[in-house]
Design an enzyme around this catalytic site. Sequence first.
Site, mmCIF file in Angstrom:
data_model
loop_
_atom_site.group_PDB
_atom_site.id
_atom_site.type_symbol
_atom_site.label_atom_id
_atom_site.label_comp_id
_atom_site.label_asym_id
_atom_site.label_seq_id
_atom_site.Cartn_x
_atom_site.Cartn_y
_atom_site.Cartn_z
ATOM 1 C CE LYS A 280 -3.706 2.726 0.962
ATOM 2 N NZ LYS A 280 -4.576 2.809 -0.320
ATOM 3 C CB SER A 281 0.512 4.535 -1.503
ATOM 4 O OG SER A 281 0.429 4.295 -2.868
ATOM 5 N N GLY B 266 -7.911 7.637 1.620
ATOM 6 C CA GLY B 266 -7.429 8.544 2.344
ATOM 7 C C GLY B 266 -5.918 8.252 2.770
ATOM 8 C CG ASN C 151 0.106 6.965 -5.705
ATOM 9 O OD1 ASN C 151 -0.056 7.699 -6.638
ATOM 10 N ND2 ASN C 151 -0.587 6.559 -4.831
ATOM 11 C CB CYS D 108 -2.869 9.795 -3.654
ATOM 12 S SG CYS D 108 -4.159 9.570 -2.760
ATOM 13 C CE LYS E 252 -1.743 3.026 -9.662
ATOM 14 N NZ LYS E 252 -2.076 2.610 -8.369
ATOM 15 C CG ASN F 275 -4.339 6.208 -8.796
ATOM 16 O OD1 ASN F 275 -5.238 5.668 -8.320
ATOM 17 N ND2 ASN F 275 -3.066 6.540 -8.207
ATOM 18 N N GLY G 93 -9.458 -2.270 -14.482
ATOM 19 C CA GLY G 93 -10.417 -2.800 -15.030
ATOM 20 C C GLY G 93 -10.402 -4.196 -15.531
ATOM 21 N N GLY H 108 -6.771 -4.414 -9.013
ATOM 22 C CA GLY H 108 -7.165 -3.754 -8.006
ATOM 23 C C GLY H 108 -8.455 -3.983 -7.623
HETATM 24 C C1 DHB Z 1 -5.507 6.398 -2.382
HETATM 25 C C2 DHB Z 1 -5.935 6.149 -3.199
HETATM 26 C C3 DHB Z 1 -5.271 6.195 -4.577
HETATM 27 O O1 DHB Z 1 -5.911 6.150 -5.699
HETATM 28 C C4 DHB Z 1 -3.797 6.378 -4.526
HETATM 29 O O2 DHB Z 1 -3.067 6.246 -5.470
HETATM 30 C C5 DHB Z 1 -3.102 6.282 -3.144
HETATM 31 C C6 DHB Z 1 -3.954 5.974 -2.011
HETATM 32 C C7 DHB Z 1 -6.220 6.235 -0.947
HETATM 33 O O3 DHB Z 1 -7.238 6.839 -1.049
HETATM 34 O O4 DHB Z 1 -5.862 5.431 0.011
#
Ligand code: DHB
Length: 308
Positions: free
Chosen positions: A44-45, A71, A124, A127, A161, A190, A247, A268
């Site tokens: 996760k980012s 978030g 990333n 987001c 990304k 994204n 998708g 995803g």
């Molecule tokens: C979140 C959503 C994203 O599309 C991303 O690239 C990083 C974080 C998120 O809302 O957690």
Amino acid sequence: MSLPTKIANVDFEHCIFNASGPSCATLEELDIIGKSGAAAIMTKSCTLKPREGNPEPRYTGLPLGSINSMGLPNLGYKKYVEMVPLLKKHGKPVVMSVSGLCLADNIEMLRAINDTDADLVELNLSCPNVVGKPQIGYDFEQTDEVLTKVMKLVRKPLGVKLPPYFDFAHYKQIAELLNKHKVKFVTCINSIGNALYIDPDKEAPVIKPKGGFGGLGGKYVKPTALANVHKFAELLDPSIDIIGVGGINNGTDVFEFILAGAKAVQLGTVFQEEGPETFARIEKEFNELMKKKGYASIEEIRGKLKAL
Ligand code: DHB
């Protein structure tokens, strides 16, 4: 049949793994991906400090995909740095996703990741869900500044990304920057940011943060994702690998992304909805389709979309 691929010269047993997003924030979740049929483990980012993320409901499955405004809930980069040796035990590439709230945060995190055994880093730039933080990838000056600074210090193969682009002039501008800074790979797309899905019974949005605005994923976005992969395949230096995401639900979708120019794909929404079995299912479907069509490697079809 085995259909291996390489991203930034790192060997992948096959071309399908998880997108940074669903179920990849804790060690338990990442171990599940490690044990699954995914070809790599994507985290996760992360941000400098741990984050709770946005108020719930913040993810909803939709008839043709999903909308989310998570978030950036994550444990903070230090925890992911600590996890790398544990994740490497699964014997597949580990990709760390980094999404600092400012350039200084990204620099600090990337410096720490230099000293880990992570195989790849996905920075990333897209987001859409942090209140008050626009998507960097839509600000070309800021993207240039970020890449100037991070490419100087990073010792891991670094990719970015990207958000979806819709205008050929924008593709050209961003591709010039990515070529100039010699990023090693590009992951697109994204989610389509700031979509709004309305529940007519409740007469309200389906997610709470940002008044219901959130990132759209799943089948709704596949044609946009394919367009981004294909346009970048045309504009980027051939040394820059492309990972497609958006998708993908079955083996035919994977085939289409490879035809458009991707060397690998990420899952995803389908992973969120179906669970970790999705990786082996979609890989099997892709292998069967390739066999039926008489293709024996990804390179035989990559970027070979025909003209009508
Ligand atoms: C979140 C959503 C994203 O599309 C991303 O690239 C990083 C974080 C998120 O809302 O957690």
